[in-house]
Design an enzyme around this catalytic site. Structure first.
Site, PDB file in Angstrom:
ATOM      1  N   HIS A  50       0.830  -1.212   0.000  1.00 31.27           N
ATOM      2  CA  HIS A  50       0.000   0.000   0.000  1.00 31.27           C
ATOM      3  C   HIS A  50       0.863   1.261   0.000  1.00 31.27           C
ATOM      4  O   HIS A  50       1.843   1.345   0.745  1.00 31.27           O
ATOM      5  CB  HIS A  50      -0.919   0.005   1.224  1.00 31.27           C
ATOM      6  CG  HIS A  50      -2.109   0.885   1.061  1.00 31.27           C
ATOM      7  ND1 HIS A  50      -2.030   2.263   1.076  1.00 31.27           N
ATOM      8  CD2 HIS A  50      -3.424   0.597   0.862  1.00 31.27           C
ATOM      9  CE1 HIS A  50      -3.234   2.777   0.900  1.00 31.27           C
ATOM     10  NE2 HIS A  50      -4.093   1.788   0.768  1.00 31.27           N
ATOM     11  N   PRO A  61      12.057  12.507  10.219  1.00 30.12           N
ATOM     12  CA  PRO A  61      13.039  11.544   9.681  1.00 30.12           C
ATOM     13  C   PRO A  61      12.531  10.119   9.567  1.00 30.12           C
ATOM     14  O   PRO A  61      12.892   9.399   8.630  1.00 30.12           O
ATOM     15  CB  PRO A  61      14.197  11.638  10.681  1.00 30.12           C
ATOM     16  CG  PRO A  61      14.036  12.930  11.372  1.00 30.12           C
ATOM     17  CD  PRO A  61      12.585  13.259  11.366  1.00 30.12           C
TER      18      PRO A  61
END
Length: 507
Positions: free
Chosen positions: A86, A174
């Site tokens: 996905h 991050p």
């Protein structure tokens, strides 16, 4: 009691980029447990590497639950190590809010903005708004925002102005990426498995069925390989206008072109009962089907007092009598504004009935698309107007409290003006919806059964009465405002302009 304040009930369906580690999903769910928030469902898919959590709760509590879920996901999910079928751009990938009771889509838009701002400030995760909360047309579709996924957005967000988030700095977290938050109607996540492992067939079918490449309206689709089978994965964004049975038949027909057939299908998350009722009606070809023919529906209606045991048409006055008696009572609410909303809701209900009884009949097959669109729009209008019955009464109560509070303040005009703005906005919304219903009734007349013309005439008359009554309430409230700021004057000017246009339409 029609004058009673309606409790706020909002559905939230956060999607997290973790479908393989149950302990992580457990921790995310645990973080979202708050008083007033209830877990309805959780789905994990290892191939997609994604989980879908369905929550329902009170307006304030469910916002905080969603925020905490994002925080916990940021702690546990590292997108630099994440792989799955996905598409994804965030540890908490997408968080939609869906109005259920006592709130509107507009309310959910405001919730989205609050949640987005909090996510950015608490966790340094950039947030994009989508669907009804989108700040530009390009961001209404999730696919446009998520294009390139985490890696592409990470490399592009600082240099490309089109990637600038709605909240937070133009740099992804991050490891947690970015999150999308928005408001929408109920969505059905619907997947169909094929008797082949050829994922290219699923991709070709998905391209044919999705609206963006010329397929069915309100359908998004993609093809994946899941558990060794080709899967057509879809989101149905408005099942009332593009019902699930029509989507299944379309996929089945397209699959036959490639020598494939559906073997099974699945619902990810939950599905509205109405969608299954529509499918049952269509596949069984039941004449004059009505949801009240379902035992559980009839029982619930009788037990709640909304229907007498004889069913539809038997003792109907029992349902509306309490409201009529409250209108007659020597109390300020419910009053003309609530009555106008009720009249408009009845107008929408009558027009819906005529369209529904004409759709599917042989003589009107050429108008099926038009009738389906009208049915979906009228159903939405009816629900919004039903909520406005109570919202109008409550807005009056707020105005009375504002006048009381103003007496104890050094400058009470801003307090009163804020309350009057809300009290003006509710009937103005009723007027706009009544005008829309009247317009739709005119368009339905030539494409529906002429034997039901009297029902459409009644619908139009109710819409006209609602429009006139709602605008009278607008005039009263707007005339009581004493603008002290440019924003307040701008609100008055815009309201008067729109009211004048609606009055011209009423004439």
């Amino acid at each position: 009691m029609y004058s009673q304040v309606v409790p706020t009930l909002v559905e939230c369906v956060p999607n997290f980029s973790e479908g393989r580690d149950k302990s992580k999903v457990d921790a995310i769910v645990e973080a979202m447990k708050l008083p007033g928030v209830y877990l309805l469902d959780r789905e994990m898919d290892a191939d997609h590497n994604r989980c879908v959590i369905t929550l329902i709760g009170e307006r304030e509590a469910i916002q905080e639950a969603a925020i905490r879920g994002v925080g916990k996901a940021a702690e546990l999910i590292d997108l630099t190590q994440h792989q799955g079928a996905h598409p994804r751009m965030g540890a908490a990938d997408v968080i939609p809010f869906i109005p259920i009771e006592g709130v509107t889509v507009e309310d959910c838009v405001a919730m989205s903005k609050h949640v987005g701002a909090q996510i950015a400030s608490r966790f340094n995760i950039p947030v994009y708004l989508y669907e009804a909360a989108a700040t530009s047309p390009e961001r209404q579709n999730l696919e446009n925002i998520r294009r390139g996924q985490f890696e592409g957005i990470r490399d592009d967000i600082a240099a490309n102005p089109a990637r600038k988030p709605d909240f937070g700095e133009p740099r992804v977290h991050p490891t947690a990426g970015a999150t999308v938050v928005g408001a929408r109607k109920s969505l059905i996540a619907y997947n169909i498995f094929l008797n082949t492992a050829d994922v290219n067939i699923a991709k070709k079918i998905a391209k044919a069925v999705r609206f963006s490449s010329g397929g069915l309206r309100f359908v998004k689709g993609a093809g994946f390989l899941v558990r060794g089978q080709a899967q057509v994965s879809m989101n149905l964004t408005d099942f009332e206008q593009t019902p699930i049975h029509r989507v299944f038949e379309f996929v089945k027909r397209e699959a036959a072109r490639y020598g494939a057939v559906p073997t099974s299908s699945e619902i990810v998350g939950l599905i509205p009962k109405l969608a299954l009722e529509q499918a049952a009606e269509w596949f069984l070809q039941v004449e004059n089907f009505d949801s009240s023919l379902i035992l559980e529906n009839r029982l619930a209606a009788v037990m709640s007092g909304k229907m007498t045991p004889g069913g539809p048409g038997a003792g109907l006055s029992a349902g509306v009598a309490p409201f009529i008696e409250q209108l007659a009572a020597p109390t300020a609410t419910p009053g003309g504004g609530s009555a106008a909303a009720a009249a408009a809701a009845m107008a929408a209900g009558l027009a819906h009935m005529v369209a529904a009884m004409s759709r599917g009949k042989k003589a009107y097959l050429q108008y099926e698309a038009h009738l389906s669109q009208a049915i979906g729009q009228l159903a939405q209008l009816r629900e919004e107007l039903k909520q406005a019955i109570d919202a109008d009464a409550e807005s009056y109560n707020v105005v009375m409290k504002a006048y009381k509070a103003a007496r104890e303040a050094s400058d009470g005009d801003p307090i009163i003006n804020a309350a009057l703005q809300t009290a003006t906005t509710v009937p103005l919304g009723v007027a706009e919806r009544a005008a829309a219903i009247a317009h739709m009734v005119e368009r339905l007349k030539p494409v529906t059964n002429p034997n039901m013309a009297s029902d459409l005439i009644t619908s139009a008359a109710l819409a006209q009465a609602a429009l006139t009554g709602a605008l009278a309430n607008v005039d009263i409230n707007i005339g009581s405002m004493k603008p002290g700021t440019a924003e307040e004057q701008d609100f008055i000017d815009r309201t008067l302009e729109l009211s004048a246009a609606l009055k011209a339409q009423a004439r």
